[in-house]
Write an enzyme that holds these catalytic residues in place. Structure first.
Site, mmCIF file in Angstrom:
data_model
loop_
_atom_site.group_PDB
_atom_site.id
_atom_site.type_symbol
_atom_site.label_atom_id
_atom_site.label_comp_id
_atom_site.label_asym_id
_atom_site.label_seq_id
_atom_site.Cartn_x
_atom_site.Cartn_y
_atom_site.Cartn_z
ATOM 1 N N LYS A 137 0.816 -1.217 0.000
ATOM 2 C CA LYS A 137 0.000 0.000 0.000
ATOM 3 C C LYS A 137 0.853 1.272 0.000
ATOM 4 C CE LYS A 137 -4.288 -2.018 1.432
ATOM 5 N NZ LYS A 137 -3.821 -3.421 1.441
ATOM 6 N N ASP A 138 2.134 1.142 0.351
ATOM 7 C CA ASP A 138 3.026 2.305 0.281
ATOM 8 C C ASP A 138 3.125 2.867 -1.136
ATOM 9 O OD1 ASP A 138 3.717 2.367 2.970
ATOM 10 O OD2 ASP A 138 5.396 0.979 2.713
#
Ligand code: PLP
Length: 495
Positions: free
Chosen positions: A112-113
């Site tokens: 998700k970064d």
């Protein structure tokens, strides 16, 4: 390139508007009217690009409101020293004709970064481009991973504030500690007495509270969300499909133009949909294999054309895939049909928890390359252990579902294309499940387990996880769910 809603194809809004609003007013998701095209010559050149240049090249087509200079700046900020490798997303050979695209070298050790380091650059600029000069306040309800990734992305970003709510007692020790130790002058974190649904309902209620919106507007603040239906989260995920392909070209595994398969551990359908956008814009992808855990609503859907959420919800060892409503699927359905049909299916989903796309559209889905398989927690653990023993490669639980499914898929096929499994988390982020899969000592708190795993596999945990236990908690407040509104309001108004 303008955007419409999946529930209204007459709509015409620029990408900045889509990013600032997140969700269209009619409840639909924003999607470009036409897919950009990236030529095979350009794809060939990517073998010589680094991740940053690849991202600039791909994003300029999917985010047309941003200048080349802006995108270069954002890419540099988003994928900088907070990643522990210059490659940003290394492609590692696991075994014969199977590769792992590691998307967990960023600050929170999960994929998700890639979206949440980029969205905080895109969002304040989107506000400016839309003539909006208010501070953008992000509210997030999280069961663990998204909250931390959003905090890390928005911390100290000018023109933004971020507040995260998590269910008290509903996260792992490490996930909670990651959030409550978050640094930054514009961040806040609350534990809410209740479960994840209570927390999410609380946030939804705040978003639809007109009185609150007025009060905030008087204070020059507007609310926004960072959830995975935002175009600003989807677009950055398209990049790493091009990147993985160009690494295979660079390493002489394929020639430009050859086809490859991708297998994607799937929850909300955002990641795999980005793969489809890559395919539609020109990347030579053969199949997009959708990997699910025991919550196999998508496996069944891709086999039968019936989406049915009326089933038991399983808590698995791959929690980020424990989802029964995959919101981003709506975009795929729109691309295969039209707004009226999608509206109708979404209405049925809301009212009966179920819809049937019929044989013709199902065939279309298969022609477009979609296929799904699933595996349960036992298979996941078996895969972690076997792959580690046979190859030395250590997968996290989500990636292991992907590897298991990629193997099932390969057995079912006569042709053998290079397979890229999208690896979504560091194994150290899920140390307890990995230890138990490897039959290693699995006692103590999460921090002891992290140390146990380091010893068992003779590798260091990523620094953001290893350094966590030395950090000081900043946010210890536990609140009633009925107090979420007043807490946010007081904080945003600086009281
Ligand atoms: C969010 C997440 C997923 C699921 O991705 P979707 O885009 O929701 O399909 C898979 N693995 C991990 C580790 C995640 O955090």
């Amino acid at each position: 390139m303008l955007f419409c809603s999946t529930r209204n194809k007459e709509m015409n809004v620029p990408s900045a508007h889509a990013i600032l609003n997140g969700l269209a007013d009619d409840g639909g998701l924003y999607i470009p009217h036409t897919m950009p095209e990236i030529s095979i010559e350009e794809i060939g050149k990517m073998a010589d690009y680094d991740y940053h240049k690849t991202a600039e090249t791909v994003l300029k087509d999917f985010l047309p409101d941003y200048t080349a200079e802006e995108l270069a700046e954002y890419v540099k900020n988003a994928y900088g020293i907070q990643f522990d490798t210059d490659e940003v997303a290394p492609l590692i050979k696991v075994k014969d004709n199977m590769y792992s695209l590691e998307l967990w070298h960023g600050p929170t050790c999960a994929f998700k970064d890639f979206a949440l380091q980029m969205l905080p650059q895109l969002l304040p600029a989107a506000a400016r481009k839309c003539g909006e000069d208010k501070t953008v306040a992000i509210l997030v309800a999280t069961s663990g991973d998204t909250g931390k990734a959003a905090l890390e992305g928005f911390a100290d970003v000018n023109g933004t504030k971020i507040c995260v709510f998590y269910p008290h007692g509903g996260t792992s020790d490490i996930q909670r500690y990651q959030m409550v130790t978050q640094t930054g002058n514009n961040v806040n974190v609350f534990a809410v007495k209740g479960n994840f649904d209570d927390t999410q309902n609380g946030v939804k209620a705040i978003f639809t509270d007109a009185e609150m919106a007025d009060e905030l507007a008087e204070n020059r603040i507007m609310l926004s969300s960072a959830n995975s239906i935002n175009w600003g989260r989807l677009a950055p995920q398209i990049v790493y499909y091009y990147w993985a392909y160009s690494r295979l070209v660079k390493n002489n595994v394929i020639k430009t133009g050859d086809k490859v398969d991708f297998c994607v551990p799937t929850g909300n359908f955002g990641n795999i949909l980005a793969g489809y956008m890559a395919k539609k814009s020109g990347l030579p992808i053969n199949k997009l294999v959708c990997a699910s855990n025991e919550n196999n609503v998508l496996t069944e859907f891709l086999e039968t054309g019936v989406y049915d959420r009326n089933r038991t919800f399983h808590l698995t060892t791959s929690p980020s895939m424990d989802i029964l409503i995959s919101s981003n699927l709506e975009r795929l359905l729109f691309m295969l049909t039209d707004d009226e049909t999608v509206k109708n299916w979404m209405k049925q989903l809301k009212e009966n928890g179920k819809y049937n796309i019929g044989e013709d559209i199902l065939n279309k889905l298969h022609e477009e390359g979609f296929i799904g398989f699933c595996c349960d927690d036992n298979d996941t653990a078996e895969t972690i252990k076997r792959i580690y023993n046979e190859t030395g490669y250590l997968c996290d639980t989500h990636t292991a579902v992907g590897v298991n499914v990629a193997e099932q898929y390969k057995i079912s096929q006569s042709e053998d294309f290079p397979m890229v499994v999208v690896s979504t988390a560091s194994p150290f982020k899920f140390a307890p499940a990995i230890l138990s899969a490897l039959d290693e000592e699995n006692s103590g708190d999460d921090f002891e387990k992290l140390a146990n795993l380091e010893n068992a596999v003779n590798k260091k945990a990523p620094a953001p996880l290893a350094e966590l236990k030395n950090k000081t908690p900043r946010f210890e407040k536990v609140i009633e769910k009925d107090d979420m509104r007043s807490e946010v309001l007081n904080w945003l108004k600086g009281r």
